[in-house]
Design a protein around this motif. Structure first.
Motif, PDB file in Angstrom:
ATOM      1  N   GLY A 113       0.832  -1.192   0.000  1.00 55.87           N
ATOM      2  CA  GLY A 113       0.000   0.000   0.000  1.00 55.87           C
ATOM      3  C   GLY A 113       0.867   1.242   0.000  1.00 55.87           C
ATOM      4  N   ALA A 114       0.220   2.391   0.114  1.00 62.17           N
ATOM      5  CA  ALA A 114       0.952   3.658   0.035  1.00 62.17           C
ATOM      6  C   ALA A 114       0.347   4.693   0.968  1.00 62.17           C
ATOM      7  CB  ALA A 114       0.950   4.188  -1.400  1.00 62.17           C
ATOM      8  N   VAL A 115       1.187   5.603   1.405  1.00 60.05           N
ATOM      9  CA  VAL A 115       0.765   6.803   2.105  1.00 60.05           C
ATOM     10  C   VAL A 115       0.915   7.964   1.132  1.00 60.05           C
ATOM     11  CG1 VAL A 115       1.265   8.431   3.970  1.00 60.05           C
ATOM     12  CG2 VAL A 115       1.472   5.962   4.375  1.00 60.05           C
ATOM     13  N   VAL A 116      -0.172   8.687   0.878  1.00 61.13           N
ATOM     14  CA  VAL A 116      -0.108   9.884   0.045  1.00 61.13           C
ATOM     15  C   VAL A 116      -0.141  11.086   0.984  1.00 61.13           C
ATOM     16  CG1 VAL A 116      -1.224  11.284  -1.728  1.00 61.13           C
ATOM     17  CG2 VAL A 116      -1.217   8.783  -1.928  1.00 61.13           C
ATOM     18  N   LEU A 117       0.986  11.761   1.111  1.00 62.75           N
ATOM     19  CA  LEU A 117       1.046  12.952   1.960  1.00 62.75           C
ATOM     20  C   LEU A 117       0.438  14.136   1.220  1.00 62.75           C
ATOM     21  CD1 LEU A 117       4.533  12.876   3.723  1.00 62.75           C
ATOM     22  CD2 LEU A 117       2.306  12.936   4.827  1.00 62.75           C
ATOM     23  N   ALA A 118      -0.318  14.938   1.953  1.00 62.59           N
ATOM     24  CA  ALA A 118      -0.997  16.082   1.351  1.00 62.59           C
ATOM     25  C   ALA A 118      -0.732  17.339   2.178  1.00 62.59           C
ATOM     26  CB  ALA A 118      -2.498  15.822   1.262  1.00 62.59           C
ATOM     27  N   ASP A 119      -0.610  18.455   1.478  1.00 63.07           N
ATOM     28  CA  ASP A 119      -0.485  19.771   2.085  1.00 63.07           C
ATOM     29  C   ASP A 119      -1.713  20.557   1.644  1.00 63.07           C
ATOM     30  OD1 ASP A 119       0.090  22.370   2.796  1.00 63.07           O
ATOM     31  OD2 ASP A 119       2.071  22.426   1.880  1.00 63.07           O
ATOM     32  N   THR A 120      -2.565  20.953   2.583  1.00 60.70           N
ATOM     33  CA  THR A 120      -3.826  21.598   2.204  1.00 60.70           C
ATOM     34  C   THR A 120      -3.607  22.946   1.525  1.00 60.70           C
ATOM     35  OG1 THR A 120      -4.028  22.542   4.442  1.00 60.70           O
ATOM     36  CG2 THR A 120      -5.171  20.451   3.997  1.00 60.70           C
ATOM     37  N   ALA A 129      -0.588  11.465  -7.482  1.00 58.50           N
ATOM     38  CA  ALA A 129      -0.337  10.271  -6.673  1.00 58.50           C
ATOM     39  C   ALA A 129      -1.631   9.519  -6.400  1.00 58.50           C
ATOM     40  CB  ALA A 129       0.344  10.653  -5.354  1.00 58.50           C
ATOM     41  N   VAL A 130      -2.695  10.255  -6.085  1.00 58.52           N
ATOM     42  CA  VAL A 130      -3.995   9.622  -5.854  1.00 58.52           C
ATOM     43  C   VAL A 130      -4.445   8.869  -7.103  1.00 58.52           C
ATOM     44  CG1 VAL A 130      -6.451  10.081  -5.487  1.00 58.52           C
ATOM     45  CG2 VAL A 130      -4.741  11.229  -4.063  1.00 58.52           C
ATOM     46  N   ASP A 131      -4.349   9.508  -8.254  1.00 60.02           N
ATOM     47  CA  ASP A 131      -4.741   8.855  -9.508  1.00 60.02           C
ATOM     48  C   ASP A 131      -3.893   7.626  -9.778  1.00 60.02           C
ATOM     49  OD1 ASP A 131      -6.681  10.745  -9.982  1.00 60.02           O
ATOM     50  OD2 ASP A 131      -5.442  11.964 -11.323  1.00 60.02           O
ATOM     51  N   TYR A 132      -2.602   7.736  -9.515  1.00 58.51           N
ATOM     52  CA  TYR A 132      -1.679   6.624  -9.777  1.00 58.51           C
ATOM     53  C   TYR A 132      -2.091   5.373  -9.005  1.00 58.51           C
ATOM     54  CZ  TYR A 132       2.743   4.077 -10.232  1.00 58.51           C
ATOM     55  OH  TYR A 132       3.686   3.116 -10.505  1.00 58.51           O
ATOM     56  N   PHE A 133      -2.338   5.525  -7.716  1.00 55.81           N
ATOM     57  CA  PHE A 133      -2.653   4.359  -6.889  1.00 55.81           C
ATOM     58  C   PHE A 133      -4.077   3.850  -7.133  1.00 55.81           C
ATOM     59  CE2 PHE A 133       0.703   6.494  -4.255  1.00 55.81           C
ATOM     60  CZ  PHE A 133       1.695   5.577  -4.557  1.00 55.81           C
ATOM     61  N   GLU A 134      -5.003   4.760  -7.410  1.00 57.42           N
ATOM     62  CA  GLU A 134      -6.364   4.319  -7.715  1.00 57.42           C
ATOM     63  C   GLU A 134      -6.388   3.476  -8.990  1.00 57.42           C
ATOM     64  OE1 GLU A 134      -9.337   7.651  -5.688  1.00 57.42           O
ATOM     65  OE2 GLU A 134      -8.862   7.782  -7.830  1.00 57.42           O
ATOM     66  N   HIS A 135      -5.702   3.915 -10.023  1.00 58.55           N
ATOM     67  CA  HIS A 135      -5.709   3.194 -11.298  1.00 58.55           C
ATOM     68  C   HIS A 135      -5.029   1.833 -11.190  1.00 58.55           C
ATOM     69  CE1 HIS A 135      -6.212   7.239 -13.633  1.00 58.55           C
ATOM     70  NE2 HIS A 135      -7.348   6.783 -13.131  1.00 58.55           N
ATOM     71  N   ARG A 136      -4.082   1.707 -10.283  1.00 57.95           N
ATOM     72  CA  ARG A 136      -3.366   0.432 -10.124  1.00 57.95           C
ATOM     73  C   ARG A 136      -3.918  -0.402  -8.977  1.00 57.95           C
ATOM     74  NH1 ARG A 136      -0.698   4.130 -12.440  1.00 57.95           N
ATOM     75  NH2 ARG A 136       0.902   3.728 -14.042  1.00 57.95           N
ATOM     76  N   ASP A 163     -11.923  13.952  -4.228  1.00 61.53           N
ATOM     77  CA  ASP A 163     -12.850  13.023  -4.888  1.00 61.53           C
ATOM     78  C   ASP A 163     -12.376  11.577  -4.702  1.00 61.53           C
ATOM     79  OD1 ASP A 163     -15.077  12.269  -6.349  1.00 61.53           O
ATOM     80  OD2 ASP A 163     -14.044  12.393  -8.279  1.00 61.53           O
ATOM     81  N   LEU A 164     -12.065  11.231  -3.457  1.00 61.30           N
ATOM     82  CA  LEU A 164     -11.557   9.892  -3.156  1.00 61.30           C
ATOM     83  C   LEU A 164     -12.655   8.844  -3.243  1.00 61.30           C
ATOM     84  CD1 LEU A 164      -9.336  10.672  -0.024  1.00 61.30           C
ATOM     85  CD2 LEU A 164      -8.591  10.417  -2.401  1.00 61.30           C
ATOM     86  N   ASP A 165     -12.253   7.625  -3.565  1.00 61.53           N
ATOM     87  CA  ASP A 165     -13.200   6.517  -3.539  1.00 61.53           C
ATOM     88  C   ASP A 165     -13.720   6.355  -2.111  1.00 61.53           C
ATOM     89  OD1 ASP A 165     -12.771   6.012  -6.201  1.00 61.53           O
ATOM     90  OD2 ASP A 165     -11.315   4.412  -5.861  1.00 61.53           O
TER      91      ASP A 165
END
Length: 207
Positions: A113-120, A129-136, A163-165
């Motif tokens: 799995g992965a941790v996607v770090l975000a800065d608001t 990064a979100v798209d990358y992991f969602e597609h895979r 717009d996360l799953d």
């Protein structure tokens, strides 16, 4: 399952203490705190591949909002943390700039799995990064790194903005704090485990 690595410890011991090591990616935009998080939680001296930012790099890298940053990861960061007896995580921090994205496919092979770090303040930087992991179909959690002076947003607001799953965890963290970082990793392992089990059940049902 995902990448698994067994480590035998205590070679002079009569007991067979074999630890399971799982591969975890730490991803996100440029300057979001990936190197900081890996360094904060790692129980070994982390491997870093940082280079100083150059004038030539300014043509390619967007440093807006991170003007004080003077170095960048050009390959990966690596660290290791033991979550509990018999279970360790191998952490691979990804480079944040677009020009190093060709490394992501190699790093992602076998990842649990992965941790996607975000800065608001720069939330759009973690969209790739979100798209990358969602597609895979790689399970991930979004960890909002709380920077000094940044507005506080709820996990629900961040989830909606990205717009996360449904069900994708969003957690607040301080990448500098060891306990906070470990909490993010524990949340990811639990979530990835549930996702893996659900997929196995789906396979068995179809079969």
């Amino acid at each position: 399952m995902a990448y698994e690595h067994s480590e035998r410890t205590g070679a002079d011991d009569d007991t067979d203490d074999t630890a399971l090591a799982l591969k975890i990616l730490v991803a996100g935009g440029f300057g979001v705190g990936k190197t900081t998080l890996v360094g904060a939680v790692s129980e070994i001296r982390p491997l870093r591949t940082e280079e100083r930012l150059s004038r030539a790099g300014e043509l390619f890298d967007d440093t807006g909002g991170v003007d004080r940053k003077t170095t960048t990861t050009v390959a990966m960061d690596f660290g290791r943390v033991t979550i509990r007896s018999g279970l360790a995580l191998h952490l691979f921090g990804t480079p944040g700039q677009d020009r190093f994205w060709f490394l992501w496919d190699e790093l992602a092979q076998g990842a649990l799995g992965a941790v996607v770090l975000a800065d608001t303040r720069r939330l759009e930087d973690c969209f790739p990064a979100v798209d990358y992991f969602e597609h895979r179909r790689i399970p991930f959690v979004v960890a909002v790194n709380r920077f000094t002076g940044a507005r506080t947003h709820s996990a629900h607001d961040v989830s909606h903005a990205l717009d996360l799953d449904r069900g994708t965890p969003v957690v607040l963290c301080d990448a500098r704090d060891r306990d906070s970082g470990r909490g993010v990793l524990v949340r990811l392992v639990e979530y990835a485990g549930r996702m893996h089990t659900a997929r196995l059940l789906d396979i068995d049902t179809v079969g």
